[in-house]
Design an enzyme around this catalytic site. Structure first.
Site, PDB file in Angstrom:
ATOM      1  CG  ASP A   1      -4.206  -0.952  10.407  1.00  0.00           C
ATOM      2  OD1 ASP A   1      -4.200  -1.949  11.527  1.00  0.00           O
ATOM      3  OD2 ASP A   1      -4.725  -1.273   9.015  1.00  0.00           O
TER       4      ASP A   1
ATOM      5  CD1 TRP B   1      -7.758 -12.621   8.628  1.00  0.00           C
ATOM      6  CD2 TRP B   1      -8.633 -10.711   9.173  1.00  0.00           C
ATOM      7  NE1 TRP B   1      -9.006 -12.724   7.830  1.00  0.00           N
ATOM      8  CE2 TRP B   1      -9.477 -11.592   7.799  1.00  0.00           C
ATOM      9  CE3 TRP B   1      -9.647  -9.797   9.613  1.00  0.00           C
ATOM     10  CZ2 TRP B   1     -10.367 -10.814   6.605  1.00  0.00           C
ATOM     11  CZ3 TRP B   1     -10.177  -8.333   8.754  1.00  0.00           C
ATOM     12  CH2 TRP B   1     -10.762  -9.534   7.515  1.00  0.00           C
TER      13      TRP B   1
ATOM     14  NE  ARG C   1      -3.319  -2.475   0.595  1.00  0.00           N
ATOM     15  CZ  ARG C   1      -3.906  -3.544   1.333  1.00  0.00           C
ATOM     16  NH1 ARG C   1      -3.393  -3.379   2.301  1.00  0.00           N
ATOM     17  NH2 ARG C   1      -5.248  -3.932   1.535  1.00  0.00           N
TER      18      ARG C   1
ATOM     19  CG  ASP D   1      -2.675  -6.245  -0.898  1.00  0.00           C
ATOM     20  OD1 ASP D   1      -3.716  -5.536  -1.238  1.00  0.00           O
ATOM     21  OD2 ASP D   1      -2.928  -6.856   0.183  1.00  0.00           O
TER      22      ASP D   1
ATOM     23  CE1 TYR E   1      -4.846  -7.618  11.830  1.00  0.00           C
ATOM     24  CE2 TYR E   1      -5.659  -6.199  10.618  1.00  0.00           C
ATOM     25  CZ  TYR E   1      -5.135  -7.198  10.362  1.00  0.00           C
ATOM     26  OH  TYR E   1      -5.725  -8.525   9.941  1.00  0.00           O
TER      27      TYR E   1
ATOM     28  CD1 TRP F   1      -3.316  -4.637   9.175  1.00  0.00           C
ATOM     29  CD2 TRP F   1      -2.702  -5.543   6.759  1.00  0.00           C
ATOM     30  NE1 TRP F   1      -2.707  -6.016   8.342  1.00  0.00           N
ATOM     31  CE2 TRP F   1      -2.623  -6.261   7.359  1.00  0.00           C
ATOM     32  CE3 TRP F   1      -2.249  -5.300   5.475  1.00  0.00           C
ATOM     33  CZ2 TRP F   1      -2.992  -7.923   6.803  1.00  0.00           C
ATOM     34  CZ3 TRP F   1      -2.274  -6.674   4.513  1.00  0.00           C
ATOM     35  CH2 TRP F   1      -2.167  -7.803   5.609  1.00  0.00           C
ATOM     36  CB  THR F   2       0.784   0.964   5.111  1.00  0.00           C
ATOM     37  OG1 THR F   2       0.780  -0.285   3.759  1.00  0.00           O
ATOM     38  CG2 THR F   2       1.852   0.074   5.907  1.00  0.00           C
TER      39      THR F   2
ATOM     40  CG  ASP G   1      -7.052 -11.303   2.793  1.00  0.00           C
ATOM     41  OD1 ASP G   1      -5.936 -12.076   1.836  1.00  0.00           O
ATOM     42  OD2 ASP G   1      -6.806 -10.336   3.472  1.00  0.00           O
ATOM     43  CD  GLU G   2     -10.240  -7.843   3.289  1.00  0.00           C
ATOM     44  OE1 GLU G   2     -10.339  -7.624   4.274  1.00  0.00           O
ATOM     45  OE2 GLU G   2      -9.207  -7.677   2.232  1.00  0.00           O
TER      46      GLU G   2
ATOM     47  CG  HIS H   1      -6.145  -8.133  -1.147  1.00  0.00           C
ATOM     48  ND1 HIS H   1      -5.787  -7.667  -0.466  1.00  0.00           N
ATOM     49  CD2 HIS H   1      -7.183  -9.159  -0.778  1.00  0.00           C
ATOM     50  CE1 HIS H   1      -6.802  -7.449   0.675  1.00  0.00           C
ATOM     51  NE2 HIS H   1      -7.436  -8.138   0.425  1.00  0.00           N
TER      52      HIS H   1
END
Ligand SMILES: [Zn+2]
Length: 527
Positions: free
Chosen positions: A418, A390, A160, A189, A416, A461-462, A323-324, A267
């Site tokens: 972030d 997570w 990111r 990602d 987390y 996470w950024t 994930d996701e 992603h």
């Protein structure tokens, strides 16, 4: 009377020393007994070390990095200040990171089953000291210590926003001091592809830079504009294979493994900027991040990529995300539907599982094991896969434990980094959530003492972390709480005491060029 006064003074001094010693070390050792006197570490200190070959070279290289540049001494000669590093079987623990440390006025003796244990004993010795000009004054003590978990990690998302080799090495130096032993790099990602792959040069030519640094401007249905490096105002970067090897080697010097993550099959928006035919037909970086599981080329592409990744990263584990994924994309793809029909796959969740199983098998064929985010439990994943949890201690973790998969605990609720660490009004923009130091610290990764829990990790996470100083600010001191959660027995944890030690650790980090959150001005959440 004089005698009594003297005794009281000595006792008071001992108590003070004890407080000083125990008030400094993070993570809190299992057992620490103060003694009288002070050991002085300086450039005059000599090292006696019974390690051999590779292990010896590694230790000596590390010692040369320290400000005191300690040199080897010769046993039998009279020396004023000696650090003895002796690999030998410990009577109290067979753990490969355990150590004992005995500090007396002229000698600090560290014993351990392995060179990793010696390294951690040395970290404790260094933390027990107070820097005084060019010397380190260490209160005498005896320590027996070993970790609660074998895995204590920090994850950095370099997709990111990109963070370069020197920044990562700087973090390795600090993290190792607090006995963090795993660096999990989230390498690919939708923010950009961050590792040179020789066979597919377009990945870093077309998917490692984007038109804007700002995450919200980039990540929207009109966004996902990737570009080449020479485009005016391009933002991004990537690790060359030489950079990545350098990081792995530097981490090994600090007894830290580096686990790379390629996030699949979701992603992947950035990938389609370089190789559009790996998406379902008609999809673009703006409309999909999902690999086309109906396309055999996707499998050969990722197997080629993983082959290069495994050559760079010797870690036992490779993280494959999982994930996701937006599974509805596959429902509309003729190739994916064809695959489902041919393989007798009933639904898209099972289609994702088919993909993960094939990739996992590929890793196993090469002697590696897969880590995946807890969504991989939706399918029938093999027992050798490790689950990175997570979504917390709820259903996913219970399911993993029932099935016998090993688990790494990194729940959003406590790990987390972030999330906001103080009243959001006073803080730079974060992704959301509220996770002050105390909440990180209060977490017990394994309340039922399951043998399947390997450890814990803090995840940075950024999306909203664009600069190096901000990344450090979000990491320190919260990672220190993760370090203690991963090492110290639950019964030895004590938040007020940890808070004092964390303030001291932050002062040390600040004086060594790290930007930390200031605990002394923490407000707490204003409701
Ligand atoms: Zn498809």
């Amino acid at each position: 009377m004089k005698d009594i006064l003297l005794r009281i003074t000595v006792l008071a001094l001992m108590v003070l020393m004890a407080l000083q010693t125990s008030a400094q070390v993070i993570p809190q050792p299992v057992e620490l007994t103060p003694a009288t006197g002070t050991f002085t570490l300086s450039s005059e200190t000599r090292v006696l070390c019974n390690l051999k070959s590779v292990e010896r070279n590694r230790m000596m290289s590390y010692l040369r990095e320290l400000p005191w540049k300690m040199r080897c001494g010769k046993a039998g000669l009279k020396m004023e200040s000696v650090v003895e590093l002796r690999k030998s079987r410990l009577p109290f623990s067979s753990n490969n990171e355990a150590y004992s440390l005995t500090v007396s006025p002229h000698k600090a003796i560290i014993k351990a089953n392995t060179d990793a244990g010696l390294f951690y004993g040395l970290q404790t010795l260094l933390q027990m000291g107070t820097e005084d000009g060019n010397t380190l004054k260490v209160a005498c003590a005896r320590v027996n210590d070993y970790p609660r978990f074998s895995y204590r990690g920090w994850m950095l998302d370099i997709s990111r926003h990109f963070f370069n080799r020197d920044f990562i090495k700087k973090q390795i130096r600090a993290l190792a001091r607090y006995k963090i032993n795993t660096l999990h790099l989230h390498i690919t990602d939708n923010g950009g592809w961050r590792l040179e792959i020789k066979k597919y040069p377009k990945l870093t030519q077309r998917a490692a830079y984007r038109a804007t640094e700002d995450w919200m401007a980039f990540c929207n249905p009109q966004g996902f504009d990737y570009c080449t490096r020479d485009t005016p105002n391009s933002y991004g970067g990537y690790l060359t294979q030489a950079d990545a090897r350098d990081i792995v080697e530097y981490a090994a010097l600090h007894h830290m493994q580096v686990i790379p993550e390629l996030d699949i099959p979701g992603h992947n928006n950035e990938l389609f900027a370089a190789y559009p035919d790996l998406a379902c037909p008609g999809k673009t970086p703006r409309t999909s991040g999902e690999l086309c599981i109906g396309n055999e080329k996707v499998f050969s592409f990722y197997q080629d990529v993983l082959t290069e990744v495994m050559r760079i990263f010797p870690s036992r584990y490779i993280h494959l995300g999982g994930d996701e994924a937006n599974r509805s994309n596959w429902q509309q793809c003729p190739l994916c539907l064809k695959r489902m029909k041919e393989e007798h796959i009933d639904n898209v969740a099972e289609l994702q599982n088919y993909f993960m199983l094939r990739m996992e098998r590929f890793l196993r064929q090469h002697g590696r094991s897969m880590i995946g985010w807890d969504e991989i439990l939706d399918g029938d994943i093999s027992k050798s896969a490790v689950i990175m949890s997570w979504r917390g201690a709820g259903e996913a973790t219970a399911k993993a434990k029932t099935r016998g998969n090993k688990v790494l605990m990194t729940p959003t609720s406590n790990c987390y980094l972030d999330y906001y660490q103080d009243d959001p009004q006073t803080q730079p923009k974060a992704i959301g959530g509220y996770l002050p130091l105390k909440k990180v610290y209060d977490y017990d990764p394994n309340p039922d003492n399951s043998s399947l829990v390997m450890g814990t990790q803090g995840n940075l996470w950024t999306e909203f972390v664009a600069t190096e100083s901000h990344a450090e600010y979000m990491t320190y001191p919260r990672i220190l709480a993760i370090a203690e959660n991963g090492w110290t027995p639950q019964a030895r944890k004590d938040y007020p005491d940890f808070h004092r030690r964390a303030i001291r650790a932050c002062a040390y980090l600040k004086s060594h060029g790290y930007n930390t959150f200031d605990l002394t001005t923490e407000k707490g959440k204003q409701e």
